[in-house]
Design an enzyme around this catalytic site. Structure first.
Site, PDB file in Angstrom:
ATOM      1  N   SER A 174       0.853  -1.190   0.000  1.00 22.12           N
ATOM      2  CA  SER A 174       0.000   0.000   0.000  1.00 22.12           C
ATOM      3  C   SER A 174       0.885   1.234   0.000  1.00 22.12           C
ATOM      4  O   SER A 174       2.003   1.210   0.542  1.00 22.12           O
ATOM      5  CB  SER A 174      -0.866   0.015   1.267  1.00 22.12           C
ATOM      6  OG  SER A 174      -1.550   1.256   1.376  1.00 22.12           O
ATOM      7  N   TYR A 230      -1.608  -0.380  10.334  1.00 21.71           N
ATOM      8  CA  TYR A 230      -1.785  -0.911   8.971  1.00 21.71           C
ATOM      9  C   TYR A 230      -0.619  -0.491   8.085  1.00 21.71           C
ATOM     10  O   TYR A 230      -0.041  -1.309   7.350  1.00 21.71           O
ATOM     11  CB  TYR A 230      -3.116  -0.389   8.423  1.00 21.71           C
ATOM     12  CG  TYR A 230      -3.351  -0.627   6.944  1.00 21.71           C
ATOM     13  CD1 TYR A 230      -3.833  -1.848   6.486  1.00 21.71           C
ATOM     14  CD2 TYR A 230      -3.106   0.385   6.018  1.00 21.71           C
ATOM     15  CE1 TYR A 230      -4.060  -2.052   5.128  1.00 21.71           C
ATOM     16  CE2 TYR A 230      -3.337   0.190   4.665  1.00 21.71           C
ATOM     17  CZ  TYR A 230      -3.814  -1.038   4.222  1.00 21.71           C
ATOM     18  OH  TYR A 230      -4.034  -1.239   2.881  1.00 21.71           O
TER      19      TYR A 230
HETATM   20  P1  NAP Z   1     -11.603  -5.634   0.734  1.00 24.11           P
HETATM   21  O1  NAP Z   1     -12.502  -5.132  -0.342  1.00 24.11           O
HETATM   22  O2  NAP Z   1     -11.923  -5.319   2.165  1.00 24.11           O
HETATM   23  O3  NAP Z   1     -11.456  -7.211   0.540  1.00 24.11           O
HETATM   24  C1  NAP Z   1     -10.621  -7.927   1.422  1.00 24.11           C
HETATM   25  C2  NAP Z   1     -10.522  -9.366   0.987  1.00 24.11           C
HETATM   26  O4  NAP Z   1      -9.578 -10.025   1.852  1.00 24.11           O
HETATM   27  C3  NAP Z   1     -11.823 -10.135   1.110  1.00 24.11           C
HETATM   28  O5  NAP Z   1     -11.839 -11.117   0.105  1.00 24.11           O
HETATM   29  C4  NAP Z   1     -11.693 -10.795   2.490  1.00 24.11           C
HETATM   30  O6  NAP Z   1     -12.457 -11.981   2.644  1.00 24.11           O
HETATM   31  C5  NAP Z   1     -10.227 -11.134   2.490  1.00 24.11           C
HETATM   32  N1  NAP Z   1      -9.658 -11.303   3.824  1.00 24.11           N
HETATM   33  C6  NAP Z   1      -9.596 -10.403   4.841  1.00 24.11           C
HETATM   34  N2  NAP Z   1      -8.981 -10.950   5.907  1.00 24.11           N
HETATM   35  C7  NAP Z   1      -8.657 -12.218   5.557  1.00 24.11           C
HETATM   36  C8  NAP Z   1      -8.022 -13.295   6.224  1.00 24.11           C
HETATM   37  N3  NAP Z   1      -7.576 -13.182   7.496  1.00 24.11           N
HETATM   38  N4  NAP Z   1      -7.855 -14.461   5.565  1.00 24.11           N
HETATM   39  C9  NAP Z   1      -8.299 -14.591   4.293  1.00 24.11           C
HETATM   40  N5  NAP Z   1      -8.889 -13.622   3.599  1.00 24.11           N
HETATM   41  C10 NAP Z   1      -9.083 -12.447   4.238  1.00 24.11           C
HETATM   42  O7  NAP Z   1     -10.109  -5.131   0.530  1.00 24.11           O
HETATM   43  P2  NAP Z   1      -9.355  -4.433  -0.740  1.00 24.11           P
HETATM   44  O8  NAP Z   1      -9.508  -2.978  -0.618  1.00 24.11           O
HETATM   45  O9  NAP Z   1      -9.684  -5.140  -1.999  1.00 24.11           O
HETATM   46  O10 NAP Z   1      -7.849  -4.742  -0.317  1.00 24.11           O
HETATM   47  C11 NAP Z   1      -7.113  -5.807  -0.859  1.00 24.11           C
HETATM   48  C12 NAP Z   1      -5.645  -5.553  -0.534  1.00 24.11           C
HETATM   49  O11 NAP Z   1      -5.271  -4.286  -1.081  1.00 24.11           O
HETATM   50  C13 NAP Z   1      -5.353  -5.476   0.960  1.00 24.11           C
HETATM   51  O12 NAP Z   1      -4.109  -6.087   1.237  1.00 24.11           O
HETATM   52  C14 NAP Z   1      -5.278  -3.983   1.208  1.00 24.11           C
HETATM   53  O13 NAP Z   1      -4.466  -3.677   2.324  1.00 24.11           O
HETATM   54  C15 NAP Z   1      -4.665  -3.500  -0.082  1.00 24.11           C
HETATM   55  N6  NAP Z   1      -4.876  -2.075  -0.364  1.00 24.11           N
HETATM   56  C16 NAP Z   1      -6.134  -1.587  -0.574  1.00 24.11           C
HETATM   57  C17 NAP Z   1      -6.298  -0.230  -0.828  1.00 24.11           C
HETATM   58  C18 NAP Z   1      -7.646   0.399  -1.078  1.00 24.11           C
HETATM   59  O14 NAP Z   1      -7.725   1.651  -1.128  1.00 24.11           O
HETATM   60  N7  NAP Z   1      -8.698  -0.369  -1.242  1.00 24.11           N
HETATM   61  C19 NAP Z   1      -5.176   0.599  -0.854  1.00 24.11           C
HETATM   62  C20 NAP Z   1      -3.932   0.066  -0.623  1.00 24.11           C
HETATM   63  C21 NAP Z   1      -3.793  -1.288  -0.398  1.00 24.11           C
HETATM   64  P3  NAP Z   1     -13.989 -11.923   3.248  1.00 24.11           P
HETATM   65  O15 NAP Z   1     -14.810 -11.258   2.172  1.00 24.11           O
HETATM   66  O16 NAP Z   1     -14.389 -13.321   3.479  1.00 24.11           O
HETATM   67  O17 NAP Z   1     -13.898 -11.088   4.484  1.00 24.11           O
END
Ligand code: NAP
Length: 248
Positions: free
Chosen positions: A143, A157
């Site tokens: 991130s 985080y």
């Molecule tokens: P999201 O929409 O909240 O989706 C999270 C996903 O991770 C879901 O499939 C969830 O499963 C799964 N998950 C969470 N905890 C888990 C665990 N302990 N074991 C297995 N699966 C787990 O998140 P996102 O925004 O797509 O983020 C994905 C990645 O991108 C993350 O690493 C996040 O830190 C990174 N990121 C996101 C952003 C942003 O702005 N969105 C920015 C920078 C980095 P369930 O649905 O079953 O809960």
């Protein structure tokens, strides 16, 4: 033979976009998730409707037994893994370091750091030419928080993503001579559900004015960078990063 990809947290957001794009590009995809089976099954159904191949497996990446079972399921149902996207990640309510307790630190670091390490280890065991594998590629989802620190929101985080950056560099050097490339993307503010976990579903629209491009990003834009790093087009790139952040 299709290349085989595991996307952790592939049921929603960036992971789901990555799973869909990878399947469209010819990977057989395993997408893992923690608890929301309906969302995971919907992604699998989308992929199958489009003529692709995917399975969904519930597994908490923070638990070693779950991770071992997840990889054994991929071995049994799809075959030898050739690519891993370490995407599963969490954040918690906005707060300051002054107010963070140990239980929260353990939750965030367990999923974001320990989970990524355990999955990377299992992938290396299968991909390494030193262990009978035929090589592969790992992409970690870091991130921009790793560089910006997320003050007043979630420094825990941000620190977990700093750890992912260090792991990307170190592991890349450990396994470069064993046919495995390890890279990472650093998304900026992307429209997904994760911001609701921080207590602010509309966060992207609040902060987008501070992004040089003046907009939030999409999960699909991040997925395109991930797929490039996984592909042979990135054959001489390892231990490196693509910031997908609109210049932030
Ligand atoms: P999201 O929409 O909240 O989706 C999270 C996903 O991770 C879901 O499939 C969830 O499963 C799964 N998950 C969470 N905890 C888990 C665990 N302990 N074991 C297995 N699966 C787990 O998140 P996102 O925004 O797509 O983020 C994905 C990645 O991108 C993350 O690493 C996040 O830190 C990174 N990121 C996101 C952003 C942003 O702005 N969105 C920015 C920078 C980095 P369930 O649905 O079953 O809960």
């Amino acid at each position: 033979m299709k290349p085989i990809l595991l996307v952790t947290g592939g049921s929603r957001g960036i992971g789901a976009a990555t799973a869909r794009l990878a399947a469209a590009r010819g990977y057989a995809v395993c997408l893992s998730y923690r608890s929301q089976a309906d969302a995971a099954n919907a992604v699998v159904a989308d992929i199958e409707r489009a003529g692709g191949e995917a399975i969904a497996v519930p597994a908490d990446v923070a638990g070693e037994a779950d991770v071992l079972r997840l990889f054994e399921t991929v071995d049994a149902r799809l075959g030898r893994l050739s690519a891993l996207v370490n995407n599963a990640g969490i954040l918690e309510q906005h707060t300051t370091v002054l107010n963070i307790d140990a239980a929260r630190l353990q939750r965030v670091l367990a999923t974001n750091v320990i989970g990524s390490f355990l999955c990377a280890r299992e992938a290396v065991r299968r991909m390494s030419t030193a262990h009978g594998g035929s090589g592969g590629a790992i992409v970690n989802v870091s991130s921009m928080a790793a560089k910006l620190g997320s003050p007043g929101e979630y420094v825990d985080y941000a620190a977990s993503k700093g750890a992912i950056d260090a792991m990307t560099i170190g592991l890349a050097k450990e396994v470069a001579a064993e046919g495995i490339r390890v890279n990472a993307v650093r998304p900026g503010v992307i429209y997904t559900d994760i911001h609701a976990s921080g207590g602010e579903p509309g966060r992207v629209d609040r902060v987008k004015g501070s992004v040089p491009m003046r907009r939030g990003g999409t999960a699909e834009e991040v997925a395109l960078a991930i797929l490039w790093l996984l592909s042979d087009e990135a054959s001489y790139s390892t231990g490196t990063f693509i910031d997908v952040s609109g210049g932030r």
